[in-house]
Write a protein that holds these residues in place. Sequence first.
Motif, PDB file in Angstrom:
ATOM      1  N   ALA A   1       0.832  -1.209   0.000  1.00  0.00           N
ATOM      2  CA  ALA A   1       0.000   0.000   0.000  1.00  0.00           C
ATOM      3  C   ALA A   1       0.866   1.258   0.000  1.00  0.00           C
ATOM      4  CB  ALA A   1      -0.935  -0.009   1.204  1.00  0.00           C
ATOM      5  N   ALA A   2       1.903   1.263   0.814  1.00  0.00           N
ATOM      6  CA  ALA A   2       2.799   2.429   0.882  1.00  0.00           C
ATOM      7  C   ALA A   2       3.482   2.656  -0.463  1.00  0.00           C
ATOM      8  CB  ALA A   2       3.832   2.233   1.987  1.00  0.00           C
ATOM      9  N   LEU A   3       3.932   1.592  -1.090  1.00  0.00           N
ATOM     10  CA  LEU A   3       4.613   1.730  -2.382  1.00  0.00           C
ATOM     11  C   LEU A   3       3.653   2.159  -3.480  1.00  0.00           C
ATOM     12  CD1 LEU A   3       7.055  -1.298  -2.142  1.00  0.00           C
ATOM     13  CD2 LEU A   3       7.596   1.134  -1.864  1.00  0.00           C
ATOM     14  N   LEU A   4       2.422   1.663  -3.449  1.00  0.00           N
ATOM     15  CA  LEU A   4       1.442   2.112  -4.440  1.00  0.00           C
ATOM     16  C   LEU A   4       1.187   3.606  -4.276  1.00  0.00           C
ATOM     17  CD1 LEU A   4      -0.490   1.638  -6.746  1.00  0.00           C
ATOM     18  CD2 LEU A   4      -2.206   0.867  -5.077  1.00  0.00           C
ATOM     19  N   TYR A   5       1.093   4.069  -3.040  1.00  0.00           N
ATOM     20  CA  TYR A   5       0.923   5.507  -2.829  1.00  0.00           C
ATOM     21  C   TYR A   5       2.082   6.279  -3.469  1.00  0.00           C
ATOM     22  CZ  TYR A   5       1.195  10.118  -0.928  1.00  0.00           C
ATOM     23  OH  TYR A   5       1.317  11.479  -0.832  1.00  0.00           O
ATOM     24  N   TYR A   6       3.321   5.814  -3.263  1.00  0.00           N
ATOM     25  CA  TYR A   6       4.460   6.539  -3.827  1.00  0.00           C
ATOM     26  C   TYR A   6       4.407   6.578  -5.349  1.00  0.00           C
ATOM     27  CZ  TYR A   6       6.492   6.919   0.789  1.00  0.00           C
ATOM     28  OH  TYR A   6       6.709   7.226   2.113  1.00  0.00           O
ATOM     29  N   LEU A   7       3.856   5.536  -5.971  1.00  0.00           N
ATOM     30  CA  LEU A   7       3.691   5.563  -7.423  1.00  0.00           C
ATOM     31  C   LEU A   7       2.669   6.624  -7.845  1.00  0.00           C
ATOM     32  CD1 LEU A   7       3.648   1.737  -8.243  1.00  0.00           C
ATOM     33  CD2 LEU A   7       5.471   3.383  -8.772  1.00  0.00           C
ATOM     34  N   LEU A   8       1.688   6.874  -6.986  1.00  0.00           N
ATOM     35  CA  LEU A   8       0.607   7.818  -7.292  1.00  0.00           C
ATOM     36  C   LEU A   8       0.781   9.182  -6.621  1.00  0.00           C
ATOM     37  CD1 LEU A   8      -2.354   5.310  -6.815  1.00  0.00           C
ATOM     38  CD2 LEU A   8      -1.350   6.086  -8.987  1.00  0.00           C
ATOM     39  N   GLU A   9       1.817   9.319  -5.818  1.00  0.00           N
ATOM     40  CA  GLU A   9       1.960  10.510  -4.973  1.00  0.00           C
ATOM     41  C   GLU A   9       1.897  11.826  -5.739  1.00  0.00           C
ATOM     42  OE1 GLU A   9       4.453  11.400  -1.096  1.00  0.00           O
ATOM     43  OE2 GLU A   9       5.770  11.184  -2.840  1.00  0.00           O
ATOM     44  N   GLU A  10       2.604  11.934  -6.833  1.00  0.00           N
ATOM     45  CA  GLU A  10       2.604  13.196  -7.586  1.00  0.00           C
ATOM     46  C   GLU A  10       1.195  13.547  -8.062  1.00  0.00           C
ATOM     47  OE1 GLU A  10       5.140  15.390  -7.822  1.00  0.00           O
ATOM     48  OE2 GLU A  10       6.305  14.009  -6.580  1.00  0.00           O
ATOM     49  N   LEU A  11       0.429  12.545  -8.481  1.00  0.00           N
ATOM     50  CA  LEU A  11      -0.951  12.796  -8.914  1.00  0.00           C
ATOM     51  C   LEU A  11      -1.821  13.265  -7.752  1.00  0.00           C
ATOM     52  CD1 LEU A  11      -1.476   9.710 -11.244  1.00  0.00           C
ATOM     53  CD2 LEU A  11      -1.152  12.092 -11.935  1.00  0.00           C
ATOM     54  N   PHE A  12      -1.700  12.604  -6.601  1.00  0.00           N
ATOM     55  CA  PHE A  12      -2.472  13.020  -5.436  1.00  0.00           C
ATOM     56  C   PHE A  12      -2.133  14.460  -5.042  1.00  0.00           C
ATOM     57  CE2 PHE A  12      -3.225   8.465  -4.035  1.00  0.00           C
ATOM     58  CZ  PHE A  12      -4.609   8.557  -4.011  1.00  0.00           C
TER      59      PHE A  12
ATOM     60  N   ARG B   1      -1.038  13.232   4.683  1.00  0.00           N
ATOM     61  CA  ARG B   1      -1.015  14.622   5.146  1.00  0.00           C
ATOM     62  C   ARG B   1      -0.938  15.637   4.002  1.00  0.00           C
ATOM     63  NH1 ARG B   1       1.185  15.298  10.288  1.00  0.00           N
ATOM     64  NH2 ARG B   1       2.054  17.249   9.551  1.00  0.00           N
ATOM     65  N   PHE B   2      -1.073  15.208   2.777  1.00  0.00           N
ATOM     66  CA  PHE B   2      -0.832  16.089   1.637  1.00  0.00           C
ATOM     67  C   PHE B   2      -1.979  17.052   1.344  1.00  0.00           C
ATOM     68  CE2 PHE B   2      -2.810  12.303  -0.106  1.00  0.00           C
ATOM     69  CZ  PHE B   2      -3.761  12.820  -0.977  1.00  0.00           C
ATOM     70  N   MET B   3      -3.121  16.884   1.984  1.00  0.00           N
ATOM     71  CA  MET B   3      -4.315  17.648   1.637  1.00  0.00           C
ATOM     72  C   MET B   3      -4.399  18.978   2.380  1.00  0.00           C
ATOM     73  SD  MET B   3      -6.527  14.232   1.889  1.00  0.00           S
ATOM     74  CE  MET B   3      -5.360  13.731   3.121  1.00  0.00           C
ATOM     75  N   GLN B   4      -4.954  19.967   1.697  1.00  0.00           N
ATOM     76  CA  GLN B   4      -5.217  21.253   2.334  1.00  0.00           C
ATOM     77  C   GLN B   4      -6.311  21.087   3.375  1.00  0.00           C
ATOM     78  OE1 GLN B   4      -6.902  24.064  -0.412  1.00  0.00           O
ATOM     79  NE2 GLN B   4      -8.333  22.578  -1.249  1.00  0.00           N
ATOM     80  N   ALA B   5      -6.516  22.098   4.188  1.00  0.00           N
ATOM     81  CA  ALA B   5      -7.612  22.071   5.160  1.00  0.00           C
ATOM     82  C   ALA B   5      -8.923  21.984   4.395  1.00  0.00           C
ATOM     83  CB  ALA B   5      -7.579  23.319   6.022  1.00  0.00           C
ATOM     84  N   MET B   6      -9.769  21.037   4.774  1.00  0.00           N
ATOM     85  CA  MET B   6     -11.035  20.829   4.071  1.00  0.00           C
ATOM     86  C   MET B   6     -12.202  20.947   5.031  1.00  0.00           C
ATOM     87  SD  MET B   6     -10.590  17.576   1.572  1.00  0.00           S
ATOM     88  CE  MET B   6      -9.017  16.794   1.908  1.00  0.00           C
ATOM     89  N   LEU B   7     -13.187  21.739   4.662  1.00  0.00           N
ATOM     90  CA  LEU B   7     -14.438  21.782   5.408  1.00  0.00           C
ATOM     91  C   LEU B   7     -15.574  21.186   4.597  1.00  0.00           C
ATOM     92  CD1 LEU B   7     -14.585  25.126   7.388  1.00  0.00           C
ATOM     93  CD2 LEU B   7     -14.336  22.811   8.245  1.00  0.00           C
TER      94      LEU B   7
END
Length: 186
Positions: A78-89, A153-159
């Motif tokens: 799961a961690a490695l899949l995130y790193y493959l997609l990280e730039e897109l996220f 933690r990559f997301m801006q503050a969301m309401l």
Amino acid sequence: VGDPNRQTTRYWLGKPDGSLRSGYEYILMRPVTIDEFPLVEKTFLQATKGYSPTTSIRTSTHIHINVARLTVRQVYSAALLYYLLEELFVKTQPPERQGNLFCLRMSDSRAVAGDLRRSLRGKQYFRAFDQSSHKYSAQNLAAVSRYGSLEYRFMQAMLDPADFLRFARALHEMVSSAAKNGIDDV
């Protein structure tokens, strides 16, 4: 954001956040399932009604995905899949989240790749990641041994609950898919 008289709801604990000037953070008091989220979001909206957050490079939304029941191999997948997609996220976020010191991508910090390698070679696995060195990664691997979750933690503050739910579902599906199929098959 916050009112001391409305800090806590059925699901949320609101408390002063020392890293923000006169700021509050809202933390889920227990893990919840995706299916519970409509009620969770309703209580969040009640707790924050009438408040408008002031955003800065320090304000963000963190999502934890429970991995406590997964094998070490599944969590690494799961961690490695995130790193493959990280730039897109990360590109889904405003420019101030890219290269931000409070949510460093792997491309921002070469130490992450080296630490991953050492954690596997030394068979320390997620115990090799500590809060002092890894807390501010876009994917916080120190949360695995501390909380039993992968923290994002990559997301801006969301309401907007719709935004939050969209990211929570995407991250949940990513982790579930990697755990089920392995990184080789995703």
